[in-house]
Structure formats: C-alpha cells, structure tokens
Design a protein around this motif. Structure first.
Motif, PDB file in Angstrom:
ATOM      1  N   GLU A   1     -29.997 -13.604 -14.060  1.00  0.00           N
ATOM      2  CA  GLU A   1     -29.679 -14.540 -12.981  1.00  0.00           C
ATOM      3  C   GLU A   1     -28.397 -14.230 -12.221  1.00  0.00           C
ATOM      4  OE1 GLU A   1     -28.240 -17.698 -16.459  1.00  0.00           O
ATOM      5  OE2 GLU A   1     -30.015 -18.052 -15.217  1.00  0.00           O
ATOM      6  N   VAL A   2     -27.963 -12.963 -12.261  1.00  0.00           N
ATOM      7  CA  VAL A   2     -26.691 -12.634 -11.601  1.00  0.00           C
ATOM      8  C   VAL A   2     -26.729 -12.835 -10.086  1.00  0.00           C
ATOM      9  CG1 VAL A   2     -25.602 -11.060 -13.235  1.00  0.00           C
ATOM     10  CG2 VAL A   2     -27.318 -10.201 -11.642  1.00  0.00           C
ATOM     11  N   PHE A   3     -27.923 -12.852  -9.507  1.00  0.00           N
ATOM     12  CA  PHE A   3     -27.988 -13.048  -8.055  1.00  0.00           C
ATOM     13  C   PHE A   3     -27.977 -14.530  -7.672  1.00  0.00           C
ATOM     14  CE2 PHE A   3     -29.822  -8.752  -8.498  1.00  0.00           C
ATOM     15  CZ  PHE A   3     -28.926  -8.074  -7.672  1.00  0.00           C
ATOM     16  N   GLU A   4     -28.033 -15.391  -8.679  1.00  0.00           N
ATOM     17  CA  GLU A   4     -27.949 -16.830  -8.408  1.00  0.00           C
ATOM     18  C   GLU A   4     -26.490 -17.208  -8.155  1.00  0.00           C
ATOM     19  OE1 GLU A   4     -30.549 -18.881  -8.277  1.00  0.00           O
ATOM     20  OE2 GLU A   4     -31.839 -17.142  -8.649  1.00  0.00           O
ATOM     21  N   PRO A   5     -26.262 -18.189  -7.279  1.00  0.00           N
ATOM     22  CA  PRO A   5     -24.875 -18.615  -7.059  1.00  0.00           C
ATOM     23  C   PRO A   5     -24.277 -19.247  -8.319  1.00  0.00           C
ATOM     24  CG  PRO A   5     -26.420 -19.990  -5.819  1.00  0.00           C
ATOM     25  CD  PRO A   5     -27.204 -18.863  -6.391  1.00  0.00           C
ATOM     26  N   PHE A   6     -22.987 -19.093  -8.466  1.00  0.00           N
ATOM     27  CA  PHE A   6     -22.191 -19.694  -9.546  1.00  0.00           C
ATOM     28  C   PHE A   6     -22.496 -19.116 -10.922  1.00  0.00           C
ATOM     29  CE2 PHE A   6     -22.671 -23.054  -6.266  1.00  0.00           C
ATOM     30  CZ  PHE A   6     -21.393 -22.931  -5.747  1.00  0.00           C
ATOM     31  N   VAL A   7     -23.202 -17.995 -10.979  1.00  0.00           N
ATOM     32  CA  VAL A   7     -23.387 -17.329 -12.262  1.00  0.00           C
ATOM     33  C   VAL A   7     -22.347 -16.220 -12.355  1.00  0.00           C
ATOM     34  CG1 VAL A   7     -24.911 -15.882 -13.648  1.00  0.00           C
ATOM     35  CG2 VAL A   7     -25.835 -17.848 -12.418  1.00  0.00           C
ATOM     36  N   SER A   8     -21.458 -16.353 -13.328  1.00  0.00           N
ATOM     37  CA  SER A   8     -20.388 -15.375 -13.472  1.00  0.00           C
ATOM     38  C   SER A   8     -20.140 -15.093 -14.938  1.00  0.00           C
ATOM     39  CB  SER A   8     -19.101 -15.913 -12.830  1.00  0.00           C
ATOM     40  OG  SER A   8     -18.039 -15.018 -13.101  1.00  0.00           O
ATOM     41  N   GLY A   9     -19.810 -13.845 -15.239  1.00  0.00           N
ATOM     42  CA  GLY A   9     -19.476 -13.486 -16.606  1.00  0.00           C
ATOM     43  C   GLY A   9     -17.973 -13.308 -16.770  1.00  0.00           C
ATOM     44  N   ARG A  10     -17.225 -13.573 -15.702  1.00  0.00           N
ATOM     45  CA  ARG A  10     -15.783 -13.367 -15.749  1.00  0.00           C
ATOM     46  C   ARG A  10     -15.075 -14.713 -15.797  1.00  0.00           C
ATOM     47  NH1 ARG A  10     -13.342 -11.428 -11.617  1.00  0.00           N
ATOM     48  NH2 ARG A  10     -14.895 -11.849  -9.996  1.00  0.00           N
ATOM     49  N   THR A  11     -13.899 -14.741 -16.450  1.00  0.00           N
ATOM     50  CA  THR A  11     -13.175 -16.006 -16.566  1.00  0.00           C
ATOM     51  C   THR A  11     -12.784 -16.548 -15.193  1.00  0.00           C
ATOM     52  OG1 THR A  11     -11.816 -14.477 -17.844  1.00  0.00           O
ATOM     53  CG2 THR A  11     -11.835 -16.801 -18.533  1.00  0.00           C
ATOM     54  N   ASN A  12     -12.382 -15.662 -14.313  1.00  0.00           N
ATOM     55  CA  ASN A  12     -11.923 -16.150 -13.015  1.00  0.00           C
ATOM     56  C   ASN A  12     -12.943 -15.976 -11.899  1.00  0.00           C
ATOM     57  OD1 ASN A  12      -9.357 -17.167 -13.644  1.00  0.00           O
ATOM     58  ND2 ASN A  12      -8.572 -15.075 -13.808  1.00  0.00           N
ATOM     59  N   GLY A  13     -14.164 -15.641 -12.272  1.00  0.00           N
ATOM     60  CA  GLY A  13     -15.171 -15.373 -11.250  1.00  0.00           C
ATOM     61  C   GLY A  13     -15.760 -16.664 -10.709  1.00  0.00           C
ATOM     62  N   THR A  14     -16.124 -16.649  -9.419  1.00  0.00           N
ATOM     63  CA  THR A  14     -16.800 -17.821  -8.876  1.00  0.00           C
ATOM     64  C   THR A  14     -18.311 -17.619  -8.922  1.00  0.00           C
ATOM     65  OG1 THR A  14     -16.533 -16.884  -6.687  1.00  0.00           O
ATOM     66  CG2 THR A  14     -14.945 -18.527  -7.354  1.00  0.00           C
ATOM     67  N   GLY A  15     -18.746 -16.388  -9.101  1.00  0.00           N
ATOM     68  CA  GLY A  15     -20.181 -16.143  -9.188  1.00  0.00           C
ATOM     69  C   GLY A  15     -20.878 -16.199  -7.847  1.00  0.00           C
ATOM     70  N   LEU A  16     -20.133 -15.954  -6.793  1.00  0.00           N
ATOM     71  CA  LEU A  16     -20.744 -16.026  -5.463  1.00  0.00           C
ATOM     72  C   LEU A  16     -20.973 -14.650  -4.847  1.00  0.00           C
ATOM     73  CD1 LEU A  16     -18.882 -19.107  -3.995  1.00  0.00           C
ATOM     74  CD2 LEU A  16     -21.261 -18.927  -4.706  1.00  0.00           C
TER      75      LEU A  16
END
Ligand SMILES: Nc1ncnc2c1ncn2[C@@H]1O[C@H](COP(=O)(O)OP(=O)(O)OP(=O)(O)O)[C@@H](O)[C@H]1O
Ligand SMILES: [Mg+2]
Length: 359
Positions: free
Chosen positions: A303-318
């Motif tokens: 689901e990495v292409f979905e918004p707000f999915v992030s594997g990083r502490t400071n990532g927004t996943g956008l």
C-alpha cells in the motif's frame, strides 16, 4: 534560538496582515496582504483602512473595543472586499500592539474553501474521496493555526528570553503543521498536466543534481541511459516532482553511509496501457530508479502508493501517492519491485503524439 528580526516575521507571515494607525489609517501591509489585496504596500500607506477594506461588519466599532479593552478581537466569517475583487469570506483578528496600544494589528484569514463549499456543489465532490476530505480538513485547520501562531508572536514581544523559547516553540511547531497541511492540500490542487515534448534525461539529471546538493549528498549515482530515447509527452514540472520524490525516498531509505542509485532509461515497444475497452496508449518510454537499500518494509509493501502510508518516523506518506497520481494523469504506468538490496521503481510513459511531432 534567537528570534528573527520583526521585519522578517512580518514578511514571512503567510496571513494577510495590516498595521493600522491610531486614526485608522493604513500604516503598513505585509507581502501576504499585498497579494490578497492585489496591490502594493506603497499605494495603500496613509489611506483610511475602512475605505480600502469593505467589510460587512462594524469594523470601526471593533477597533474602538480593542483599544478600550486592550484585548484581541476575533470577527468570524465576514465578507471582505477590496477594489474590484469579489468578496472573500474571512476571519479577521484585531490586536492592539504591545508598546503602542492605539496602533492595531489586523490579521485577515481568507476562507476560500468555506466560501466555495457554501456555493453548494463543492461538498459532494470533495466528500467523494478521502483526499478531498483531508484537503478540506487541512484547510480548516490552517485557519485556527494561523491565529495560534499570530497570537504567540504577539505574546513573545513582551517576554523574557527564557519564556520566549516557549512562544518560539509554538510558532515553530505551528509552522511544521502548516507545512504538512500544505502538502495535503497539494493533492486537491494539482493542475492537469501541461503536456509537451520532454527530454527525460534532462529531468533525471536535474533530479540527480539537486539530490547531490541536499538530501542525497551521501549517495552515489550511476547513469545508464539509452541515448536514442525519444522525448516523452509530459508536464516537465510534474515529472520533475516524480523523479525527485523517488530519488528522495531512495536516499532516505539508505543508511547514513549512503548507497547507490541507478538511473536507467530504455525503450520497450511492447508495453501498452490497458483500458477496459482494450484501447490505450503505447508506453514505450521507460525510466527506472533503482537503489541498493533495505527495500520497502514488507508490512507496507502492498500500500505504499496510498496516501499517509509511511515506514519512516518523520514521513508523511504523501510522496508516492502524489507520484502515482501524477503518473496516472499522464496515462502512464508505475511498477514497483523490491527486495532487500534492490528496489526498482519503473515508470512507463507515452511518446509525443504523431500530430505533435516536428518535421
Ligand atoms: N526506495 C525505497 N526504499 C525503501 N523504502 C521505500 C523506498 N521508497 C519508499 N519507501 C517506503 O515507502 C514509504 C512511503 O513513501 P512516501 O514517499 O509515500 O512517503 P514518505 O517518504 O514516508 O513521506 P513523504 O514522501 O511524504 O515525505 C516510505 O516511508 C518508505 O518506508
Ligand atoms: Mg517520500
């Protein structure tokens, strides 16, 4: 942290702000207000503020109250017009200045979105997607944040250095949230691509160079280009954003010791975008961005292409959600293949349509 000079705060404040003299003349307006009022500070200085801003609220009475009570006043949802511009719904805050209490600071927060929604059709359209909702929310949260940050800045003026650290913290953290919200809003705002013939190698090169001087300075780049690759039919700015996001992700995934990013291009005449009716453009132009980092964390790989999915502490996943949106706006295709030690993002794009080719 040392507080920047007031002039810098004034110039950077993203909310239209107006300084009003004791006899209600415009003393100064900041760049955001110049933009909002569509005029220059120079042409407004000395004019009665009530002549310049047409507000459907008793603003002069408000001014009197602020001066008498020495307390800030919020006026919600008023229509503000100036010159020939159509009225914009705004929240106005009026605050007395610390050392010159008869001078007033006016903060005008436009509420374009509320305005747009008020006209009816917007609500349903926005509610259709989670992004629409998030965009609405982002916009709505930005208004009170502007108030919080503005209030903290006013507060800070009379404080000791020690206490000022706290107001600085408020301002700083508010700025971070606003930045995040702006990223969210970006989704709703992406304009349709302005397509033109684009040299993909030029864009990749630019992404590589800006990475090397910033987030990717610890990375080694290898270029593996097909020099005969024809131009793509794309919006260069949007595609640049795509390459930058991918290179940035690869740089962030690598440890502090860095790693290698391979930029590859090749021609593959077989690939075609499948539509339900079997039609669809050929996508022969391929770009791969390959890194030798740890790979996509398995728990989010689907689901990495979905918004707000992030594997990083400071990532927004956008980042990748935006990449995916831009590529699909280009009728292109993006594929991902990731195992530890080798992550490949492949982008496939159409050629310039025959009728647009020169010669
Ligand atoms: N090349 C890569 N190697 C390893 N993991 C990656 C790579 N690219 C993306 N990811 C993973 O996918 C997640 C989502 O990426 P995306 O760009 O969408 O968001 P982000 O980088 O976390 O935040 P943002 O881009 O909004 O700052 C990342 O947090 C990371 O865990
Ligand atoms: Mg990212």
């Amino acid at each position: 942290m040392i507080l920047p000079a007031p002039g810098i705060i004034w110039a950077s404040l993203p909310i239209p702000a107006v300084l009003v003299t004791p006899d209600n003349l415009i003393d100064e307006i900041n760049p955001a207000a110049e933009l909002f009022l569509n005029t220059s500070a120079r042409s407004l200085r000395g004019l009665p503020v009530l002549d310049v801003l047409a507000v459907d609220a008793p603003l002069d009475e408000g001014f009197t109250r602020v001066r008498a009570n020495q307390a800030a006043l919020f006026i919600n949802d008023v229509d503000v017009t100036s010159g020939e511009k159509p009225p914009v719904q705004c929240t106005i805050q009026v605050a007395p200045l610390q050392d010159e209490p008869d001078t007033l600071l006016l903060l005008i927060s436009p509420r374009e979105l509320a305005d747009r929604l008020g006209r009816g059709t917007g609500v349903k359209a926005a509610a259709k997607s989670a992004i629409g909702m998030a965009e609405m929310l982002a916009h709505e949260i930005k208004n009170p944040l502007a108030g919080i940050s503005g209030a903290a800045q006013l507060l800070s003026m009379g404080l000791s250095a020690e206490d000022r650290e706290l107001t600085d913290l408020i301002v700083e953290e508010t700025r971070r949230v606003v930045k995040l919200l702006e990223q969210v809003e970006q989704f709703g705002n992406t304009r349709p691509p302005e397509k033109q013939p684009v040299n993909l190698h030029d864009l990749l090169d630019r992404a590589r160079r800006s990475a090397l001087v910033s987030f990717g300075s610890h990375m080694t780049f290898v270029e593996d280009y097909d020099p005969s690759l024809p131009p793509a039919w794309a919006d260069p700015d949007q595609l640049q954003q795509v390459f930058l996001n991918l290179v940035k992700n690869a740089s962030e995934a690598a440890g502090p010791d860095g790693g290698t990013i391979r930029l590859r291009s090749f021609y593959d005449h077989g690939l075609r975008l499948r539509r339900a009716d079997g039609s669809g453009p050929a996508l022969p132009l391929n770009v791969e961005i390959i890194d030798d980092g740890p790979g996509i964390p398995p728990e989010i790989a689907g689901e990495v292409f979905e918004p707000f999915v992030s594997g990083r502490t400071n990532g927004t996943g956008l980042g990748l959600a935006l990449v995916s949106k831009i590529i699909s706006d280009h009728d292109g295709w993006i594929a991902l293949d990731s195992v530890p030690g080798r992550t490949v993002f492949r982008i496939s794009l159409p050629m310039v349509p025959k009728e647009r080719r020169k010669g």
